[in-house]
Scaffold this active site. Sequence first.
Site, mmCIF file in Angstrom:
data_model
loop_
_atom_site.group_PDB
_atom_site.id
_atom_site.type_symbol
_atom_site.label_atom_id
_atom_site.label_comp_id
_atom_site.label_asym_id
_atom_site.label_seq_id
_atom_site.Cartn_x
_atom_site.Cartn_y
_atom_site.Cartn_z
ATOM 1 N N GLU A 285 0.816 -1.209 0.000
ATOM 2 C CA GLU A 285 0.000 0.000 0.000
ATOM 3 C C GLU A 285 0.852 1.261 0.000
ATOM 4 O OE1 GLU A 285 -3.554 -1.941 2.801
ATOM 5 O OE2 GLU A 285 -1.889 -0.832 3.691
ATOM 6 N N ASP B 10 -12.192 -6.488 -0.350
ATOM 7 C CA ASP B 10 -12.996 -7.703 -0.247
ATOM 8 C C ASP B 10 -14.356 -7.382 0.345
ATOM 9 O OD1 ASP B 10 -12.674 -8.437 2.935
ATOM 10 O OD2 ASP B 10 -10.849 -7.566 2.099
#
Length: 264
Positions: free
Chosen positions: A33, A222
């Site tokens: 990230e 998700d």
Amino acid sequence: MAPPSSSDHPAAAAVEAAGAISKVLIVIAMQTEALPLVNKFQLVEAPTDESVFPKGAPWTRFHGNYKGLHIDLVWPGKDPVLGVDSVGTVSAALVTYASIQLLKPDLIINAGTAGGFKAKGAGIGDVFLATDVAFHDRRIPIPVFDSYGIGARKTFATPNIVKELSLKVGKLSTGDSLDMSPHDESAILSNDATIKDMEGAAVAYVADMFSTPAIFVKAVTDIVDGEKPTAEEFLQNLIAVTMALDVAVTKVVDFISGKCISEL
């Protein structure tokens, strides 16, 4: 954290008196990230022998200047034994604490990926600005201690960022597990959360302790209440969603440049 009006935040008054925001701290959990933002803002890694952090801490700091802002990006680094990202609330709280003390930011951005709930309107790749944070796995069934464990708090209000960048908003629930037990699910529902992560409420707790404004930018990897296993879907979407996170955080930083805290 702050009440709905940003100007009422005790830290906001101090930053406002100093004029435009000049120092931004980005707290992020995973190297995957972090690196796109390091490249985007052209940050450089602080050498180990010049680290502001205590000797032995695996925390990593990148820093540089971007559009009139000094940016420090920190992540907890790799576990020294297992070599994986040091995710979770303990690492996030520690690196946030040390960074506030040593780097003295005007504003914290906790950026990262998160699970989302389709029942609350979240989809893969959506980016949210969290309006509230709370824990869902600190169960202390004793009066008052129960509220302490949940740790619900408002985040720093940024109505102009939300409006200008058309970001989705929702409540964030934090726990130290990637999956969701029945107990966690019940607590997350009680928290009215749209997204769940493993760091946000811990960062908020420390930021609140030291009256430092903090905002939370989370991209959905998700669908927690979907059909696919969480770990499988997270790994499948991590790279692509990190790109969406990179774009969103860049837009947020661009918006912050040259502005006072009350203008967010």
